[in-house]
Design an enzyme around this catalytic site. Structure first.
Site, PDB file in Angstrom:
ATOM      1  N   TRP A  26       5.410  11.476   5.937  1.00  0.00           N
ATOM      2  CA  TRP A  26       5.272  10.652   7.150  1.00  0.00           C
ATOM      3  C   TRP A  26       4.456   9.421   6.819  1.00  0.00           C
ATOM      4  O   TRP A  26       3.485   9.502   6.052  1.00  0.00           O
ATOM      5  CB  TRP A  26       4.568  11.419   8.280  1.00  0.00           C
ATOM      6  CG  TRP A  26       4.221  10.491   9.394  1.00  0.00           C
ATOM      7  CD1 TRP A  26       5.094   9.912  10.298  1.00  0.00           C
ATOM      8  CD2 TRP A  26       2.935   9.922   9.681  1.00  0.00           C
ATOM      9  NE1 TRP A  26       4.436   9.061  11.120  1.00  0.00           N
ATOM     10  CE2 TRP A  26       3.110   9.030  10.786  1.00  0.00           C
ATOM     11  CE3 TRP A  26       1.672  10.073   9.121  1.00  0.00           C
ATOM     12  CZ2 TRP A  26       2.032   8.311  11.338  1.00  0.00           C
ATOM     13  CZ3 TRP A  26       0.605   9.356   9.679  1.00  0.00           C
ATOM     14  CH2 TRP A  26       0.812   8.518  10.765  1.00  0.00           C
ATOM     15  N   GLU A  47       0.816  -1.227   0.000  1.00  0.00           N
ATOM     16  CA  GLU A  47       0.000   0.000   0.000  1.00  0.00           C
ATOM     17  C   GLU A  47       0.839   1.262   0.000  1.00  0.00           C
ATOM     18  O   GLU A  47       1.876   1.325   0.642  1.00  0.00           O
ATOM     19  CB  GLU A  47      -0.882  -0.018   1.245  1.00  0.00           C
ATOM     20  CG  GLU A  47      -1.719   1.212   1.463  1.00  0.00           C
ATOM     21  CD  GLU A  47      -2.457   1.161   2.787  1.00  0.00           C
ATOM     22  OE1 GLU A  47      -2.598   0.073   3.356  1.00  0.00           O
ATOM     23  OE2 GLU A  47      -2.867   2.229   3.266  1.00  0.00           O
TER      24      GLU A  47
HETATM   25  C1  CS2 Z   1      -2.903   4.271   7.491  1.00  0.00           C
HETATM   26  C2  CS2 Z   1      -3.601   5.205   8.430  1.00  0.00           C
HETATM   27  O1  CS2 Z   1      -4.714   2.835   7.932  1.00  0.00           O
HETATM   28  C3  CS2 Z   1      -3.809   3.110   7.133  1.00  0.00           C
HETATM   29  O2  CS2 Z   1      -3.574   2.489   6.093  1.00  0.00           O
HETATM   30  O3  CS2 Z   1      -2.363   4.829   6.347  1.00  0.00           O
HETATM   31  O4  CS2 Z   1      -3.313   4.766   9.716  1.00  0.00           O
HETATM   32  C4  CS2 Z   1      -3.219   6.668   8.316  1.00  0.00           C
HETATM   33  O5  CS2 Z   1      -1.880   6.817   8.743  1.00  0.00           O
HETATM   34  C5  CS2 Z   1      -4.137   7.491   9.189  1.00  0.00           C
HETATM   35  O6  CS2 Z   1      -5.457   7.242   8.804  1.00  0.00           O
HETATM   36  C6  CS2 Z   1      -3.829   8.968   9.080  1.00  0.00           C
HETATM   37  O7  CS2 Z   1      -4.757   9.707   9.836  1.00  0.00           O
HETATM   38 MG    MG Z   2      -2.402   3.496   4.732  1.00  0.00          MG
END
Ligand code: CS2
Ligand code: MG
Length: 402
Positions: free
Chosen positions: A402, A236
């Site tokens: 990030w 992903e």
């Molecule tokens: C992440 C999320 O769930 C995921 O795939 O990419 O934890 C993402 O970091 C958060 O929704 C950001 O708020």
């Molecule tokens: Mg994600």
């Protein structure tokens, strides 16, 4: 069925959530999730100060017309704040329609296309051993698909690791945490993790991984190639997806399935990716991609191009979003998988819901509408506190995704 009231409820049961509640002259109300992690109050103002005055007096049943009115009528189109606000209105109107028709929303969307919705959970650990144990825990809970994120030797923190096992909330109150990143260390650490997981759990468990927007196309191609023997369900967010064309290079080098789109707000963010078969799963979600009305259009385009859905479902997407996503997932033909990061007990108490997890699958339930509510008295006991997602810098200090 005129709209007589629309209110934005901000609460923080474990983390900040923004909920839109639209009420009609018949007393029927609907809910929409309007949470944008780390920038919540921008959506609160967009709704309270600009959208709510436009809703009063309108017919709640004219869902498509209101969507177009809010999208085209703003002049300034797209973007996470706008599309999250429009999404909240849209989902609340579908909730109202379902309640008025005395039907769960999935029936309004064309009925069930499957018995249950396949979901994946989030296993994480600071080491490969810890992460392997966490995956085993999820299997014991009944999950058939597990995302695995592990610590990177030499880095104190990395995405998806830490802050508990069943619950991962990256946003923290106070100023943003600043993480340190090394792509080289990461690319060395990931393949052995999945070699161990595949060797430990065999070929049938669906394994997923999130690179969280941090690689260049050629680095992503290398990681995808290195992971091919371990047959991931998906890899992903390998690169920041503003430049959709960058996936052409990745696609040339690897057969590892690719998922992208949790940060996408509209079909325009993914049209080329889908049309050129550059991805296998589209992660766009109800709350950030304009609600059920627009997400269906994305899914319909994806269906023509062999792309399946894989909606985002992290803790910062409220139970209102999860309920709406499950109605969508149950009905959409080209469903792939649904992310299911569990919420805290305090969140679940504020947002009582009918959706259930059983044997690796979820179902939205048969309650009219979305089957989710908000306990406003309880919500008021959890006041908003500004929180930020972490930021990231490379070891030399350069800002990085990030
Ligand atoms: C992440 C999320 O769930 C995921 O795939 O990419 O934890 C993402 O970091 C958060 O929704 C950001 O708020
Ligand atoms: Mg994600």
């Amino acid at each position: 069925m005129k709209i007589t009231d629309a209110r934005v409820i901000v609460c923080s049961p474990g983390r900040n959530f923004v909920t839109l509640k639209i009420t009609t002259e018949d007393g029927i109300y609907g809910l929409g999730d309007a949470t944008l992690n780390g920038r919540e109050l921008a959506v609160v103002s967009y709704l309270r100060d600009h959208v709510v005055p436009l809703l009063i007096g309108r017919d709640a049943r004219r869902i498509e017309d209101l969507w177009q009115y809010l999208y085209k009528g703003a002049y300034w189109r797209r973007g996470p704040v706008t599309m999250t606000a429009i999404g909240a209105v849209d989902v609340a109107l579908w909730d109202i329609l379902g309640k008025a028709a005395n039907m769960p929303v999935y029936r309004l969307l064309g009925g069930a296309s499957r018995e249950g919705v396949l979901v994946y959970g989030h296993a994480n650990g600071t080491t490969i051993d810890e992460t392997t144990d966490a995956v085993a825990d999820y299997i014991r809970l009944g999950y058939r698909a597990v995302r695995a994120q592990s610590g990177v030797p030499g880095l104190t923190t990395t995405y998806g690791v830490g802050r508990g096992t069943m619950y991962y909330e990256p946003a923290q109150k106070g100023m943003p945490e600043e993480a340190t990143w090394s792509t080289e260390r990461y690319l060395t650490a990931v393949p052995p993790l999945f070699a161990r997981l595949r060797e430990t759990f065999g070929p049938d468990l669906h394994l997923l991984h999130d690179a969280h927007h941090r690689l260049t196309p050629i680095e992503a191609a290398r990681l995808g190639k290195d992971l091919e023997p371990h047959r991931l369900f998906w890899l992903e967010d390998v690169v920041p997806a503003e430049l959709q064309e960058s996936f052409r290079l990745i696609r040339q080098h690897t057969t590892t399935p690719l998922a992208v789109g949790e940060v996408f707000g509209s079909i325009h963010d993914c049209e080329l990716l889908i049309r050129e078969h550059l991805i296998d799963y589209i992660r766009a979600t109800v709350v950030h991609a304009g609600g059920l009305t627009h997400l269906r259009k994305i899914a319909n385009l994806a269906e023509i191009h062999h792309v399946r859905t894989g909606c985002h479902g992290a803790t910062d997407l409220s139970p209102v979003c999860m309920a709406a996503a499950l109605h969508f997932d149950l009905s959409v033909h080209n469903f792939g998988i649904q992310e299911y990061m569990r919420h805290t007990d305090e969140t679940d108490r504020v947002f009582p819901h009918h959706y259930r997890f059983e044997d690796g699958l979820m179902h939205p339930g048969e309650a009219p509408g979305l089957g989710v509510d908000i306990d406003e008295i309880l919500a008021a006991k959890y006041p908003y506190e500004r929180a930020y997602l972490p930021t990231n810098r490379k070891e030399d200090g350069t800002v990085h995704s990030w």
